[in-house]
Design a protein around this motif. Structure first.
Motif, mmCIF file in Angstrom:
data_model
loop_
_atom_site.group_PDB
_atom_site.id
_atom_site.type_symbol
_atom_site.label_atom_id
_atom_site.label_comp_id
_atom_site.label_asym_id
_atom_site.label_seq_id
_atom_site.Cartn_x
_atom_site.Cartn_y
_atom_site.Cartn_z
ATOM 1 N N PRO A 1 35.926 24.444 59.246
ATOM 2 C CA PRO A 1 36.687 24.841 58.056
ATOM 3 C C PRO A 1 37.411 26.172 58.219
ATOM 4 O O PRO A 1 38.495 26.359 57.654
ATOM 5 C CB PRO A 1 35.610 24.918 56.961
ATOM 6 C CG PRO A 1 34.500 24.049 57.435
ATOM 7 C CD PRO A 1 34.500 24.204 58.922
ATOM 8 N N VAL A 2 36.817 27.098 58.977
ATOM 9 C CA VAL A 2 37.473 28.388 59.210
ATOM 10 C C VAL A 2 38.727 28.188 60.050
ATOM 11 O O VAL A 2 39.792 28.754 59.762
ATOM 12 C CB VAL A 2 36.513 29.374 59.896
ATOM 13 C CG1 VAL A 2 37.222 30.699 60.186
ATOM 14 C CG2 VAL A 2 35.283 29.599 59.030
ATOM 15 N N ALA A 3 38.632 27.374 61.110
ATOM 16 C CA ALA A 3 39.794 27.104 61.959
ATOM 17 C C ALA A 3 40.900 26.438 61.146
ATOM 18 O O ALA A 3 42.083 26.794 61.263
ATOM 19 C CB ALA A 3 39.386 26.218 63.133
ATOM 20 N N ARG A 4 40.532 25.505 60.299
ATOM 21 C CA ARG A 4 41.520 24.792 59.486
ATOM 22 C C ARG A 4 42.192 25.747 58.487
ATOM 23 O O ARG A 4 43.405 25.703 58.293
ATOM 24 C CB ARG A 4 40.836 23.629 58.756
ATOM 25 C CG ARG A 4 41.782 22.692 58.027
ATOM 26 C CD ARG A 4 41.024 21.477 57.505
ATOM 27 N NE ARG A 4 40.424 20.749 58.616
ATOM 28 C CZ ARG A 4 41.068 19.856 59.349
ATOM 29 N NH1 ARG A 4 42.344 19.579 59.078
ATOM 30 N NH2 ARG A 4 40.463 19.233 60.339
ATOM 31 N N ALA A 5 41.387 26.607 57.862
ATOM 32 C CA ALA A 5 41.946 27.574 56.923
ATOM 33 C C ALA A 5 42.900 28.532 57.630
ATOM 34 O O ALA A 5 43.950 28.907 57.079
ATOM 35 C CB ALA A 5 40.820 28.351 56.241
ATOM 36 N N ALA A 6 42.548 28.939 58.850
ATOM 37 C CA ALA A 6 43.413 29.840 59.607
ATOM 38 C C ALA A 6 44.741 29.173 59.945
ATOM 39 O O ALA A 6 45.811 29.799 59.873
ATOM 40 C CB ALA A 6 42.708 30.304 60.885
ATOM 41 N N VAL A 7 44.693 27.901 60.311
ATOM 42 C CA VAL A 7 45.931 27.165 60.610
ATOM 43 C C VAL A 7 46.829 27.116 59.380
ATOM 44 O O VAL A 7 48.033 27.400 59.453
ATOM 45 C CB VAL A 7 45.609 25.747 61.119
ATOM 46 C CG1 VAL A 7 46.873 24.869 61.133
ATOM 47 C CG2 VAL A 7 45.010 25.807 62.523
ATOM 48 N N HIS A 8 46.271 26.775 58.233
ATOM 49 C CA HIS A 8 47.075 26.709 57.016
ATOM 50 C C HIS A 8 47.613 28.085 56.631
ATOM 51 O O HIS A 8 48.741 28.207 56.127
ATOM 52 C CB HIS A 8 46.259 26.106 55.878
ATOM 53 C CG HIS A 8 46.123 24.612 55.959
ATOM 54 N ND1 HIS A 8 47.184 23.766 55.740
ATOM 55 C CD2 HIS A 8 45.054 23.816 56.263
ATOM 56 C CE1 HIS A 8 46.778 22.508 55.881
ATOM 57 N NE2 HIS A 8 45.503 22.515 56.208
#
Length: 232
Positions: A153-160
């Motif tokens: 979830p952290v990686a996904r949030a960073a991408v967004h």
């Protein structure tokens, strides 16, 4: 008299795409008529129907087309890169080019996606999900702390967050001029100023700043995960 090489003119369909994107971004999809788009490319409004079925088809072509292009280009960059960090850097550079050079399309996506037919809107969303997943996969490969399951979830949030940063660039830019516009384009025609010019930065400097900010966001995300794990 010696022959002089001239730049090839855009194919008519590409001219229509370019001017439709510019007009839709400047005045909204509902505020632009077919006749205006035709006038911008030097043909009659009805003449456009030889290339597109109508305004709806133009909008779908633009938004589906850019989503396809981003995903295809992203996959190409990932496949040609020498390792995950190089792949991530290449993805960042590709999206920066998009943000600086195709800002009308970003504006269109932000404001006009709801005017697409449902089937086209679903297609755009599907392509976008593929693009996001490509980035998430590469980011997690590039930063081992983000590869653990609980860090997804952290990686996904960073991408967004990075997409939000890069895609916000057009909002400080003036509308793009019609193709061929210049000093003789018409009395009082405003000169185009890019987002980088309005911020006081040359394009290369703007690109370098965006690159550093995007890379820093992923470094910070990985550090946050590492710090949280160390504190347990």
């Amino acid at each position: 008299m010696p022959n002089r090489a001239t730049a090839p003119a855009l194919p008519r369909r590409d001219q229509i795409r370019k001017e439709a994107a510019r007009l839709f971004a400047a005045r909204g999809f509902l505020g632009v008529g077919v006749d205006e788009i035709g006038k911008a490319v030097g043909i009659s409004g009805p003449g456009l129907y030889r290339h597109f079925a109508g305004k709806d088809a133009m909008l779908a072509d633009l938004l589906v087309g850019i989503s396809e292009r981003l995903l295809e280009e992203g996959r190409r960059r990932e496949g040609e890169a020498d390792g995950p960090r190089a792949a991530l850097d290449s993805l960042i550079d590709g999206h920066i080019d998009f943000a600086l050079d195709d800002r009308d399309l970003i504006t269109l996506h932000d404001r006009e996606l709801l005017h697409l037919k449902e089937t086209d809107r679903r297609r755009v969303r599907r392509l976008q999900r593929g693009y996001v997943e490509l980035w998430v996969t590469v980011v997690r490969e590039a930063f081992p702390p983000l590869a653990v399951p609980e860090a997804e979830p952290v990686a996904r949030a960073a991408v967004h967050a990075v997409f939000g940063l890069l895609n916000s660039t057009p909002h400080s830019a003036a509308p793009q001029q019609p193709q061929g516009a210049g000093p003789d384009a018409g009395a009082g025609a405003p000169a185009e100023r890019s987002s980088s010019e309005r911020s006081g930065l040359a394009r290369d400097s703007m690109a370098a700043l965006l690159r550093a900010l995007a890379q820093g966001a992923f470094v910070a995300a990985a550090a946050e995960v590492e710090g949280s794990r160390s504190a347990r």
